[in-house]
Structure formats: structure tokens, C-alpha cells
Design a protein around this motif. Structure first.
Motif, PDB file in Angstrom:
ATOM      1  N   TYR A 288       0.848  -1.190   0.000  1.00  0.00           N
ATOM      2  CA  TYR A 288       0.000   0.000   0.000  1.00  0.00           C
ATOM      3  C   TYR A 288       0.883   1.239   0.000  1.00  0.00           C
ATOM      4  CZ  TYR A 288       1.168   0.295   4.952  1.00  0.00           C
ATOM      5  OH  TYR A 288       1.838   0.375   6.141  1.00  0.00           O
ATOM      6  N   ARG A 289       0.277   2.358  -0.317  1.00  0.00           N
ATOM      7  CA  ARG A 289       1.005   3.629  -0.345  1.00  0.00           C
ATOM      8  C   ARG A 289       0.927   4.288   1.030  1.00  0.00           C
ATOM      9  NH1 ARG A 289      -2.631   4.437  -4.276  1.00  0.00           N
ATOM     10  NH2 ARG A 289      -3.378   6.321  -3.231  1.00  0.00           N
ATOM     11  N   GLU A 290       2.001   4.928   1.409  1.00  0.00           N
ATOM     12  CA  GLU A 290       2.016   5.582   2.716  1.00  0.00           C
ATOM     13  C   GLU A 290       0.948   6.661   2.805  1.00  0.00           C
ATOM     14  OE1 GLU A 290       5.398   7.152   5.843  1.00  0.00           O
ATOM     15  OE2 GLU A 290       5.711   7.461   3.705  1.00  0.00           O
ATOM     16  N   ASP A 291       0.651   7.318   1.678  1.00  0.00           N
ATOM     17  CA  ASP A 291      -0.340   8.395   1.721  1.00  0.00           C
ATOM     18  C   ASP A 291      -1.766   7.875   1.859  1.00  0.00           C
ATOM     19  OD1 ASP A 291      -0.803   7.354  -0.780  1.00  0.00           O
ATOM     20  OD2 ASP A 291      -0.457   9.212  -1.875  1.00  0.00           O
ATOM     21  N   GLU A 292      -1.952   6.546   1.813  1.00  0.00           N
ATOM     22  CA  GLU A 292      -3.282   5.983   2.006  1.00  0.00           C
ATOM     23  C   GLU A 292      -3.660   5.912   3.475  1.00  0.00           C
ATOM     24  OE1 GLU A 292      -4.373   2.914  -1.441  1.00  0.00           O
ATOM     25  OE2 GLU A 292      -2.559   2.325  -0.375  1.00  0.00           O
ATOM     26  N   ALA A 299       0.641   2.221  14.975  1.00  0.00           N
ATOM     27  CA  ALA A 299      -0.534   1.692  15.667  1.00  0.00           C
ATOM     28  C   ALA A 299      -1.214   0.580  14.886  1.00  0.00           C
ATOM     29  CB  ALA A 299      -1.543   2.818  15.933  1.00  0.00           C
ATOM     30  N   VAL A 300      -0.903   0.457  13.588  1.00  0.00           N
ATOM     31  CA  VAL A 300      -1.597  -0.499  12.737  1.00  0.00           C
ATOM     32  C   VAL A 300      -1.215  -1.917  13.117  1.00  0.00           C
ATOM     33  CG1 VAL A 300      -1.868  -1.328  10.376  1.00  0.00           C
ATOM     34  CG2 VAL A 300      -1.834   1.122  10.850  1.00  0.00           C
ATOM     35  N   GLN A 301      -2.224  -2.786  13.229  1.00  0.00           N
ATOM     36  CA  GLN A 301      -2.011  -4.193  13.551  1.00  0.00           C
ATOM     37  C   GLN A 301      -2.329  -5.033  12.312  1.00  0.00           C
ATOM     38  OE1 GLN A 301      -0.901  -5.137  16.875  1.00  0.00           O
ATOM     39  NE2 GLN A 301      -0.497  -2.951  16.844  1.00  0.00           N
ATOM     40  N   SER A 302      -3.413  -5.768  12.324  1.00  0.00           N
ATOM     41  CA  SER A 302      -3.794  -6.589  11.173  1.00  0.00           C
ATOM     42  C   SER A 302      -4.184  -5.686  10.010  1.00  0.00           C
ATOM     43  CB  SER A 302      -4.974  -7.495  11.544  1.00  0.00           C
ATOM     44  OG  SER A 302      -4.632  -8.352  12.603  1.00  0.00           O
ATOM     45  N   LEU A 303      -3.731  -6.045   8.815  1.00  0.00           N
ATOM     46  CA  LEU A 303      -4.034  -5.265   7.617  1.00  0.00           C
ATOM     47  C   LEU A 303      -4.365  -6.211   6.479  1.00  0.00           C
ATOM     48  CD1 LEU A 303      -4.040  -2.566   5.997  1.00  0.00           C
ATOM     49  CD2 LEU A 303      -1.614  -2.961   5.582  1.00  0.00           C
ATOM     50  N   ARG A 304      -5.485  -5.972   5.808  1.00  0.00           N
ATOM     51  CA  ARG A 304      -5.860  -6.723   4.619  1.00  0.00           C
ATOM     52  C   ARG A 304      -6.279  -5.710   3.555  1.00  0.00           C
ATOM     53  NH1 ARG A 304      -4.539  -9.474   8.273  1.00  0.00           N
ATOM     54  NH2 ARG A 304      -5.419 -11.445   9.017  1.00  0.00           N
ATOM     55  N   GLY A 305      -6.553  -6.195   2.370  1.00  0.00           N
ATOM     56  CA  GLY A 305      -7.032  -5.279   1.356  1.00  0.00           C
ATOM     57  C   GLY A 305      -7.042  -5.903  -0.018  1.00  0.00           C
ATOM     58  N   ASN A 306      -7.620  -5.196  -0.958  1.00  0.00           N
ATOM     59  CA  ASN A 306      -7.575  -5.530  -2.372  1.00  0.00           C
ATOM     60  C   ASN A 306      -7.356  -4.237  -3.137  1.00  0.00           C
ATOM     61  OD1 ASN A 306     -10.098  -4.272  -2.290  1.00  0.00           O
ATOM     62  ND2 ASN A 306     -11.257  -6.189  -2.485  1.00  0.00           N
ATOM     63  N   ASP A 307      -7.603  -4.240  -4.434  1.00  0.00           N
ATOM     64  CA  ASP A 307      -7.326  -3.021  -5.196  1.00  0.00           C
ATOM     65  C   ASP A 307      -8.341  -1.912  -4.920  1.00  0.00           C
ATOM     66  OD1 ASP A 307      -9.439  -4.308  -6.386  1.00  0.00           O
ATOM     67  OD2 ASP A 307      -8.720  -4.043  -8.443  1.00  0.00           O
ATOM     68  N   ASN A 329      -9.613   3.714  -4.313  1.00  0.00           N
ATOM     69  CA  ASN A 329      -9.653   4.324  -5.644  1.00  0.00           C
ATOM     70  C   ASN A 329     -11.088   4.708  -6.010  1.00  0.00           C
ATOM     71  OD1 ASN A 329      -8.846   5.173  -8.179  1.00  0.00           O
ATOM     72  ND2 ASN A 329      -8.931   3.116  -9.079  1.00  0.00           N
ATOM     73  N   PRO A 330     -11.467   5.979  -5.795  1.00  0.00           N
ATOM     74  CA  PRO A 330     -10.632   7.060  -5.253  1.00  0.00           C
ATOM     75  C   PRO A 330     -10.463   6.922  -3.740  1.00  0.00           C
ATOM     76  CG  PRO A 330     -12.841   7.853  -5.620  1.00  0.00           C
ATOM     77  CD  PRO A 330     -12.806   6.444  -6.158  1.00  0.00           C
ATOM     78  N   LEU A 331      -9.474   7.611  -3.205  1.00  0.00           N
ATOM     79  CA  LEU A 331      -9.174   7.521  -1.788  1.00  0.00           C
ATOM     80  C   LEU A 331     -10.310   8.131  -0.977  1.00  0.00           C
ATOM     81  CD1 LEU A 331      -6.867   6.579   0.075  1.00  0.00           C
ATOM     82  CD2 LEU A 331      -6.051   8.938   0.107  1.00  0.00           C
ATOM     83  N   GLY A 332     -10.873   7.328  -0.054  1.00  0.00           N
ATOM     84  CA  GLY A 332     -11.977   7.791   0.769  1.00  0.00           C
ATOM     85  C   GLY A 332     -11.551   8.024   2.203  1.00  0.00           C
ATOM     86  N   ALA A 333     -12.467   8.530   2.985  1.00  0.00           N
ATOM     87  CA  ALA A 333     -12.189   8.762   4.401  1.00  0.00           C
ATOM     88  C   ALA A 333     -12.274   7.444   5.164  1.00  0.00           C
ATOM     89  CB  ALA A 333     -13.191   9.762   4.972  1.00  0.00           C
ATOM     90  N   PRO A 334     -11.468   7.266   6.214  1.00  0.00           N
ATOM     91  CA  PRO A 334     -11.581   6.050   7.035  1.00  0.00           C
ATOM     92  C   PRO A 334     -12.969   5.957   7.665  1.00  0.00           C
ATOM     93  CG  PRO A 334      -9.534   7.202   7.511  1.00  0.00           C
ATOM     94  CD  PRO A 334     -10.361   8.130   6.661  1.00  0.00           C
TER      95      PRO A 334
END
Length: 438
Positions: A288-292, A299-307, A329-334
Motif C-alpha cells: 500500500y502507499r504511505e499516503d493511504e 498503531a496499525v495491527q492486522s491489515l488486509r485489502g484488495n485493489d 480508488n478514489p481515496l476515501g475517508a476512514p
């Protein structure tokens, strides 16, 4: 800048059974991570200020408001008016039972019994109302219990792993048809699993798929150090293992391949061609990109994702964990999916359909990332942990300290035995394939 982060395994404290609980009411939790569902500037009543001051109660109120809105948006006319009146009555009853005429100072004093009683009362009534409204917003996914996995044979074969009467498990996977389970056992030396077992659901048979790890201080070359990948082909489970080797740290040593069925296992001379394009890493990993991330990466623990999506948990300190999603894509708010304790780190992610299964405090839930729609999985309760979902038959595997299929909301006993349960999802989900172990 791109970063790769793995995320299958929980901390060693979780894997080896140390007590990791949701923060107690006496522990102040970070306030910024849980937004209020109401205008805090207008919170003048003692009960509203009490909710506003307590992150756990803010989360209960926010989660309830989401369920209420999901039901309300489906109604019109008299039915809608009836729900509004019903909710007003519930709020009045909540206030009467849990706060009465107490002042904010009395309610919010963490050292007082009044605080404890009010907190416990609010938690109970919120969870009950959340389950009622959640089930009205979306019917629970029906399940039929298949059985319970007995880890006794593993305990007898690996007694050095057993702690407080239980076998720690690093992870589980279901075969595509749900007929077999791959069980990963945690290493005491490396951050990952060091042995793989195969469980056949039909006759409950357990078979060691890879050799028992060597426990000597100086490991001989050519013995298994870590399991790094697995694949299914029919009833056969394939595994990739990293070997200790001469001078190896175990994680970067030579590679070996194994094939196992319920009748036994064997080491292969070469990489199995029949498992080509079926391999799944057991350690995970996501670029992933740091700017995401607007979050603190530490603080981040478990991380998953797709495109399309990122899904992660963040450690807020004092045992407080929150679960977030974010469009890529596009980048949204958490978006805050859930707030609670360490159990949230054990979620399953369906990358093909952008859904996740996570341990909610009203039972295990399925969450659709695109619509934010949530459905409870029937037969699961508070404190249960999801482990795997099969690819095509809707078989679900989870851990509980209740009886398999019991979904009562009471907190399970801490010293109750942990059970690993299998169930068929008999509703519409049974016809909807799920990738296993994501």
C-alpha cells in the motif's frame, strides 16, 4: 512510498492464551477514535454527558444509531412513525433503568459503584437493542451446526504447546468444499506457524501434514522451521516449509514441500505441479502507499485489502482496538466499523467481494464494505472468534467458549474451554462462494 505489511498472526500474548480483554470501565480509552452519534454541544442531560465521556458507551450509541437508521430507512408512513415512537420509549426506559436521577458527577466517577452499575446496565440494554434492530435491518445468516473439532490428538502429540489445558492455534483454513480443515500451530521461536495438521470433517480424523518441529537448541539442517504457504487440490493439502538449514535463521532457509491427506503425509522431491496457482501465503502481506494512511503506522495491527479497499485494526493503547475500512480508488475517508478489544484483530477478509467477517460484540458479523450493510451470523455470540469460511459450500469455522451454536449475549466464562465449531450457512450465503482464510 510503498510499504509491505503482513497481518495473519495475532500477538504472542493472544496466540499463547494470555488474558487480553476489552478495556474495563475503569480504564479511560482514547476519545478521538469513537465519534458521538449526537451533537455533543447539545448534550446537557447527565445521561447524555455520561455517554459522551465514555468511549465504550459512545461506541454502543453510535452502533445502535446505525442499526436504527438502517431499519428506519426501509419504512414509511405508520410503520416509520411506530419505530420512532418505539425508539423514544426505549431511550426513556434506558434512562430510567440505568441513570435514574443521578448527576453526571455520580455517573462519571470511575471509583464509584454507581458508575459501575450504570455502565453495566447501559452496556446490557444497548447490546440487546442493537441485536433486535440489527436483525430487523438484515435477517441473520442462518446456520446449522456440523460439529466441534477435538484438538486432543494434537495436545497428545505436542504436549509442550499445551497451556492452561488448551492447544494454541495460529490460524485455520477450510478446503474449498468445506470437507477439510488446515490447522496451523504457532512456533515458539519464530513469528509464524511451524506445523500444519489436517482435519477431515466427515470422520473427525486429525493427521499431521508436516513433521513435528525439532526442539533442540541447535537445529539440525533440513528440519522444518516455519510453514509459509499452503494449497488445496481435492482432498490433498499441500504445504511449503522453510527449513533451518546450515546457519539459517529459519525464515530464509531452504524450501521443502509436503502433501497430506487424512491417511498420511509425505515430503515431495519437487514443487507440486498440481498446486500451481493455488498457493496461499499464511503470513499475508499487502502493498500500500504511505499516503493511504491518515493513521499512525506504528498503531496499525492486522491489515488486509484488495485493489479497492483497505481494512485494518489500530492499537489505541490499554487493550483498545478499532477496526477501520477505507476506499482506495478514489481515496476515501476512514470508516470506523467496530471498536473494542484485541479480538477485533482476528477478522476474515473476502477480497473478491469486498466483505469482511469480524467479531462484533453482539456476535460474529458479516460486513459489506461498499454498502456498510451488516448481518449477524446466527448461532454466534459475544466473545466468539471467526477463523475461516469455505469457498463454495458456505461452511463457517469459529471459536467460542459457549456451546457450538449458542448465541446468548452474556460474557462467556474466562475459564470455560475454547471450542472450535463448524457450521453450514444455510441461508442465502450458502450459495455465495467465499474465498477461504482471507
Amino acid at each position: 512510498m510503498t510499504i509491505r505489511l503482513g497481518g495473519l498472526f495475532l500477538s504472542a500474548a493472544v496466540v499463547f492464551g494470555e488474558t487480553m480483554l476489552v478495556p474495563s470501565r475503569a480504564q479511560p480509552a482514547p476519545s478521538a477514535t469513537v465519534p458521538a452519534s449526537f451533537d455533543c454541544g447539545k448534550a446537557t442531560r447527565a445521561v447524555d454527558r455520561f455517554i459522551r465521556a465514555n468511549a465504550a458507551l459512545r461506541w454502543q450509541d453510535l452502533a445502535l444509531s446505525r442499526s436504527y437508521r438502517a431499519v428506519l430507512d426501509k419504512l414509511s408512513g405508520p410503520a416509520r412513525a411506530e419505530l420512532v415512537a418505539e425508539q423514544r420509549d426505549w431511550v426513556s426506559e434506558r434512562d430510567r433503568r440505568c441513570a435514574a436521577d443521578r448527576s453526571f458527577a455520580e455517573l462519571n466517577d470511575p471509583a464509584s459503584s454507581i458508575h459501575d452499575q450504570a455502565y453495566d446496565c447501559m452496556t446490557i440494554v444497548y447490546q440487546g437493542r442493537r441485536q433486535t434492530l440489527g436483525d430487523r435491518a438484515a435477517a441473520p445468516i442462518a446456520t446449522r451446526v456440523i460439529g466441534e473439532i477435538d484438538l486432543g490428538p494434537i495436545a497428545r502429540a505436542r504436549p509442550e504447546l499445551v497451556e492452561t489445558g488448551r492447544v494454541p492455534v495460529a490460524g485455520m483454513r477450510l478446503s474449498p468444499d468445506g470437507s477439510h480443515v488446515a490447522i496451523l500451530l504457532p512456533s515458539r521461536e519464530l513469528d509464524g506457524p511451524d506445523q500444519l495438521w489436517l482435519y477431515r470433517v466427515a470422520d473427525r480424523k486429525l493427521t499431521a501434514a508436516t513433521p513435528r518441529p525439532d526442539t533442540r537448541a541447535q537445529h539440525p539442517a533440513d528440519v522444518v522451521a516455519a510453514i509459509t504457504g499452503l494449497a488445496w487440490r481435492g482432498d490433498t493439502l499441500f504445504a511449503i516449509a522453510s527449513l533451518w538449514g546450515d546457519g539459517s535463521d529459519g525464515e530464509s532457509g531452504p524450501t521443502a514441500y509436503y502433501a497430506a491427506t487424512a491417511t498420511g503425509s509425505r515430503r515431495l522431491r519437487d514443487k507440486p505441479a498440481e498446486a500451481q496457482d493455488r498457493w496461499e501465503s499464511v503470513t499475508g502481506g499487502l502493498v500500500y502507499r504511505e499516503d493511504e494512511f491518515s493513521d499512525d503506522l506504528d498503531a496499525v495491527q492486522s491489515l488486509r485489502g484488495n485493489d479497492r479497499w483497505l481494512v485494518w485494526t489500530a492499537d489505541r493503547g490499554r487493550g483498545t482496538i478499532d477496526l477501520h475500512i477505507r476506499a482506495r480508488n478514489p481515496l476515501g475517508a476512514p470508516y470506523l466499523v467496530a471498536w473494542g478489544g484485541w479480538e477485533l484483530a482476528q477478522f476474515l477478509f473476502d477480497d473478491a467481494r469486498s466483505r469482511l467477517i469480524y467479531p462484533a460484540d453482539t456476535g460474529i458479523a458479516q460486513f459489506d464494505l461498499a454498502t456498510h450493510a451488516e448481518r449477524r451470523i446466527a448461532g454466534t455470540g459475544r466473545g466468539d472468534q471467526p477463523y475461516a469460511v469455505s469457498a463454495d459450500h458456505g461452511t463457517f469455522l469459529w471459536a467460542t467458549r459457549n456451546d457450538c451454536g449458542d448465541e446468548f449475549l452474556a460474557d462467556p466464562e474466562a475459564d470455560a474451554p475454547e471450542r472450535f465449531c463448524l457450521a453450514a450457512m444455510t441461508g442465502t450465503e450458502a450459495a455465495t462462494p467465499w474465498p477461504s482464510g482471507r
